[in-house]
Design an enzyme around this catalytic site. Sequence first.
Site, PDB file in Angstrom:
ATOM      1  N   GLU A 298       0.824  -1.224   0.000  1.00  0.00           N
ATOM      2  CA  GLU A 298       0.000   0.000   0.000  1.00  0.00           C
ATOM      3  C   GLU A 298       0.855   1.271   0.000  1.00  0.00           C
ATOM      4  OE1 GLU A 298      -3.334   0.045   2.669  1.00  0.00           O
ATOM      5  OE2 GLU A 298      -4.178  -1.744   1.746  1.00  0.00           O
TER       6      GLU A 298
HETATM    7  C1  LIG Z   1       3.153  -9.631   0.750  1.00  0.00           C
HETATM    8  C2  LIG Z   1       2.784  -8.678  -0.321  1.00  0.00           C
HETATM    9  C3  LIG Z   1       1.457  -8.514  -0.678  1.00  0.00           C
HETATM   10  C4  LIG Z   1       1.114  -7.688  -1.749  1.00  0.00           C
HETATM   11  N1  LIG Z   1      -0.189  -7.626  -2.184  1.00  0.00           N
HETATM   12  C5  LIG Z   1      -0.465  -6.968  -3.336  1.00  0.00           C
HETATM   13  C6  LIG Z   1      -1.768  -7.043  -3.928  1.00  0.00           C
HETATM   14  O1  LIG Z   1      -2.672  -7.665  -3.389  1.00  0.00           O
HETATM   15  N2  LIG Z   1      -1.970  -6.410  -5.102  1.00  0.00           N
HETATM   16  C7  LIG Z   1      -0.985  -5.709  -5.724  1.00  0.00           C
HETATM   17  O2  LIG Z   1      -1.226  -5.174  -6.792  1.00  0.00           O
HETATM   18  N3  LIG Z   1       0.254  -5.592  -5.189  1.00  0.00           N
HETATM   19  C8  LIG Z   1       0.542  -6.220  -4.023  1.00  0.00           C
HETATM   20  N4  LIG Z   1       1.792  -6.133  -3.472  1.00  0.00           N
HETATM   21  C9  LIG Z   1       2.801  -5.329  -4.126  1.00  0.00           C
HETATM   22  C10 LIG Z   1       3.245  -4.114  -3.349  1.00  0.00           C
HETATM   23  O3  LIG Z   1       2.299  -3.105  -3.448  1.00  0.00           O
HETATM   24  C11 LIG Z   1       4.619  -3.732  -3.924  1.00  0.00           C
HETATM   25  O4  LIG Z   1       5.526  -4.684  -3.406  1.00  0.00           O
HETATM   26  C12 LIG Z   1       5.029  -2.343  -3.620  1.00  0.00           C
HETATM   27  O5  LIG Z   1       4.290  -1.466  -4.408  1.00  0.00           O
HETATM   28  C13 LIG Z   1       6.516  -2.100  -3.862  1.00  0.00           C
HETATM   29  O6  LIG Z   1       6.927  -2.576  -5.091  1.00  0.00           O
HETATM   30  P1  LIG Z   1       8.235  -3.490  -5.204  1.00  0.00           P
HETATM   31  O7  LIG Z   1       8.116  -4.577  -4.209  1.00  0.00           O
HETATM   32  O8  LIG Z   1       8.388  -3.875  -6.619  1.00  0.00           O
HETATM   33  O9  LIG Z   1       9.419  -2.561  -4.746  1.00  0.00           O
HETATM   34  P2  LIG Z   1      10.133  -1.400  -5.563  1.00  0.00           P
HETATM   35  O10 LIG Z   1       9.161  -0.562  -6.262  1.00  0.00           O
HETATM   36  O11 LIG Z   1      11.228  -2.005  -6.355  1.00  0.00           O
HETATM   37  O12 LIG Z   1      10.726  -0.523  -4.385  1.00  0.00           O
HETATM   38  C14 LIG Z   1      11.871  -0.950  -3.643  1.00  0.00           C
HETATM   39  C15 LIG Z   1      12.231   0.138  -2.640  1.00  0.00           C
HETATM   40  O13 LIG Z   1      12.515   1.357  -3.302  1.00  0.00           O
HETATM   41  C16 LIG Z   1      11.761   2.425  -2.741  1.00  0.00           C
HETATM   42  N5  LIG Z   1      11.451   3.398  -3.784  1.00  0.00           N
HETATM   43  C17 LIG Z   1      10.899   3.192  -4.991  1.00  0.00           C
HETATM   44  N6  LIG Z   1      10.758   4.351  -5.643  1.00  0.00           N
HETATM   45  C18 LIG Z   1      11.220   5.331  -4.825  1.00  0.00           C
HETATM   46  C19 LIG Z   1      11.333   6.747  -4.893  1.00  0.00           C
HETATM   47  N7  LIG Z   1      10.954   7.432  -5.929  1.00  0.00           N
HETATM   48  N8  LIG Z   1      11.868   7.403  -3.847  1.00  0.00           N
HETATM   49  C20 LIG Z   1      12.273   6.748  -2.752  1.00  0.00           C
HETATM   50  N9  LIG Z   1      12.183   5.421  -2.623  1.00  0.00           N
HETATM   51  C21 LIG Z   1      11.662   4.726  -3.638  1.00  0.00           C
HETATM   52  C22 LIG Z   1      10.541   1.773  -2.140  1.00  0.00           C
HETATM   53  O14 LIG Z   1      10.027   2.550  -1.065  1.00  0.00           O
HETATM   54  C23 LIG Z   1      11.108   0.448  -1.653  1.00  0.00           C
HETATM   55  O15 LIG Z   1      11.694   0.638  -0.388  1.00  0.00           O
HETATM   56  C24 LIG Z   1       2.124  -6.951  -2.404  1.00  0.00           C
HETATM   57  C25 LIG Z   1       3.461  -7.078  -2.000  1.00  0.00           C
HETATM   58  C26 LIG Z   1       3.792  -7.936  -0.988  1.00  0.00           C
HETATM   59  C27 LIG Z   1       5.230  -8.075  -0.614  1.00  0.00           C
END
Ligand SMILES: Cc1cc2nc3c(=O)[nH]c(=O)nc-3n(C[C@H](O)[C@H](O)[C@H](O)COP(=O)(O)OP(=O)(O)OC[C@H]3O[C@@H](n4cnc5c(N)ncnc54)[C@H](O)[C@@H]3O)c2cc1C
Length: 803
Positions: free
Chosen positions: A495
């Site tokens: 979220e």
């Molecule tokens: C257990 C679990 C349940 C989930 N459930 C759902 C679901 O039901 N539906 C769904 O659609 N998604 C779901 N997600 C996805 C979740 O919303 C994403 O994991 C999240 O949006 C982050 O994306 P990412 O994991 O690819 O990390 P990334 O986007 O690769 O981010 C990695 C890190 O970089 C940071 N970062 C990225 N961009 C910036 C910026 N511009 N400035 C500073 N920091 C930044 C982030 O804060 C994070 O710390 C789920 C994820 C998990 C792990």
Amino acid sequence: MIWIGIVLIVICVLVYHQVALLQSTGILAALLLVYGLVNTNLYLLIVFLAVFLPINIPIIRSRLISKHVYKWMQSVMPEMSQTEQEAMEAGDVWWDAELFSGKPDWSVLNDLPAAQLSEEEQAFIDGPVETLCAMIDDWEITHKRQDLPEEVWKYIKENKFCGMIIPKKYGGLDFSHFAHSEIVMKIASRSSTAAVTVMVPNSLGPAKLLLSCGTQEQKDYYLPRLAVGKEIPCFALTGPNAGSDAGAMPDTGIICHGKFDGKDNVLGIRLNWEKRYITLGPVATVLGLAFKLYDPDHLIGDKENIGITVALIPTDTAGVSIGRRHFPLNSAFQNGPNWGKDVFIPFDYILGGVDQVGNGWKMLMQSLTTGRSISLPALSAGAGKFTCRNTGAYARIRKQFNLPLGEFEGIQEPLARMAGETYIINAARTVTLAALDQGEKPSVISAIIKYELTERMRGIVSDGMDIQGGSGICLGPKNYLGRLYQVIPVCITVEGANILTRTMMIFGQGAVRCHPLIYQEIQTLPLEDKDKAIQQFDELIFRHIGLIMRNKVTSFWLGLTNARFVKVPGDKNTNQYFKAVARLSADFALVSDYAIMILGGTLKRKERISGRFADAISNMYLCTTVLKQFQDQGSQEEDLPLLHWACQHTIFNVQQALWEVLTLLPVKAITCGLRFVIFPLGKPYKEPGDELVGQTARILLSDSKARDRLTHGIYVNEKESDATGRIECAFKAVIAALPVEKKIHQAQKSKQLPKGMDEQVISQAVEKNIISKEEQAVIEEAERLRTLAITVDDFSADEMLPG
Ligand SMILES: Cc1cc2nc3c(=O)[nH]c(=O)nc-3n(C[C@H](O)[C@H](O)[C@H](O)COP(=O)(O)OP(=O)(O)OC[C@H]3O[C@@H](n4cnc5c(N)ncnc54)[C@H](O)[C@@H]3O)c2cc1C
């Protein structure tokens, strides 16, 4: 010199009271006239006319000043993509806008009725939620089954846990946001797997989207089925290449004709997607899918690139692949990838039908503004309260060096943090929910509480783990904290991942949406009729200059007097904190205006600065919710340590964040000047002192009303066979035995008894009539339960294997 002093004081008073420009000019002209009677000074008159004449005549000042500022602003404002724009515009502003203004109107907060449960909601919590919690064995779920047992799934579905937000006419429970949060909080205090399972259908789900944007046919079909768990939903947004930047998803839908349900030439969409991390995905029957819609053959209009769209797709549709499961840090909730290859769907699968094509991102952002304020804050409150109650009790039960752990000053520091932070979490949660239940949809606040509450919960559980020592580390049915510790990164990541939320979203959106004028100023920039745009801009920018001047004078005055004379609500305990927030709000408004002015669009990339601004506004918000919670709970004397700890800690954080912003902003001459305006007598606020830390920690170590209030709403049981039940029993028994222990200790001091508290010492105490037989039973029972409470699990090699 006297005259200069008089003029400066008059200007400050005019600015402080925001007297209109024309009236202020009149008052200054009158002052000049009086001065002229004593001292004729033609130069002064010329300077006065040169400054005040043009700025009082809009047509002149807009040509001389506003037009150029307008052009400069156009050049420095960064380009915004449509998804950024829609994210920015989602939701509303509320109390956050008051804090941003520099002069909060306290009635906005104080007039908000406290969140309350209806009788029906309370009965649901005391009935089905209590039963569900009692049915749950978290170790069995997370180690042996990697899933909820069939009877738990059945109970969740039959009792409409998935339909909390669905109106009664569709068969749902139609609960308030507050009730929804209380339910998730209580379940989270028993099992995060069960809490997440219940959270998702009630969040994006897609019931929420259906209610706000679905067609009547879609509502009639899906909502009754979702309410009773006949459909298990999931929401698929994230993919391998689109995580935090979900708007960049490569998933496509092409409008075309195809074959569907035996019929040829149906107008629909051919979809290709790849998603991952989707909660409930592996067991879902309906997939809420976000994709980018294109119409290359112009079958529904002129636009080729229509934009992000959401469709509801039964998971048994041809071409849909529901993959295997991810394994999210030993949590056993269902989560996995899914993908589709050339999946053809008819138009009526689009959420909201053809009218809603291209509106998907907007829908998601709107829904997130409320969803983000409910699920994870509830989970954080559940986890915080759970840790305070159980680890606090453990610190009372567990003895080392012949003393309960909680008696050591070193342990009292984390205990106080746990209690204070939990108090803050609950305040922010309940006040935000009260606002939501009054129809507010504050999007910046939703980002604040998602970020702040999950981070604070992380701190609480980490502190709890330190206090638990080995008993927190050795996993097994008796370990009540280890699994919670493992699941924390999930809350941090979903979220809106926390780093991004702090550094990009809170101040990024807040500076535009909550600022009294910037959003209106930006809206004039793209207007086609430039004369009209500059005319509107001129009025806004002069109000803005007035605002900056007012905040500067207010900051300095409140800094100089430590806000002694400012009118705020509150009583003898809270007044000082209301004053501190009034002062810091003016400081925040002044520094943020300077940062926006000097950095313009580049502020977007200066995340170290925007992150600290986020800390400042967030801590101000949290502090004010603490004050409101204290009042709403009847200003209880026993809660004073919690109030003081929470207010002093958050106020110190605001001060620290603003101080650090000033070290990071460019043009040192100006930032030094600002520092002098804001902190003319140095930094006034301090972290909670040692005595307060001790008082706050002791709340967790005693069986008190304050402890019960702090941990209210979580699942508590007194079964000796239960992981937390045995802690509750031992805690009560150990406290009941205190007077007896005291007698023995006194006898030990006068050398009537040897050291220690073993069976022999207790028997001797009875023999020597130091304690009675009944007292012996009390202390032996406490020792028995204490031993039970500190035991940990061990396993054979086979038992270590799951299943
Ligand atoms: C257990 C679990 C349940 C989930 N459930 C759902 C679901 O039901 N539906 C769904 O659609 N998604 C779901 N997600 C996805 C979740 O919303 C994403 O994991 C999240 O949006 C982050 O994306 P990412 O994991 O690819 O990390 P990334 O986007 O690769 O981010 C990695 C890190 O970089 C940071 N970062 C990225 N961009 C910036 C910026 N511009 N400035 C500073 N920091 C930044 C982030 O804060 C994070 O710390 C789920 C994820 C998990 C792990």
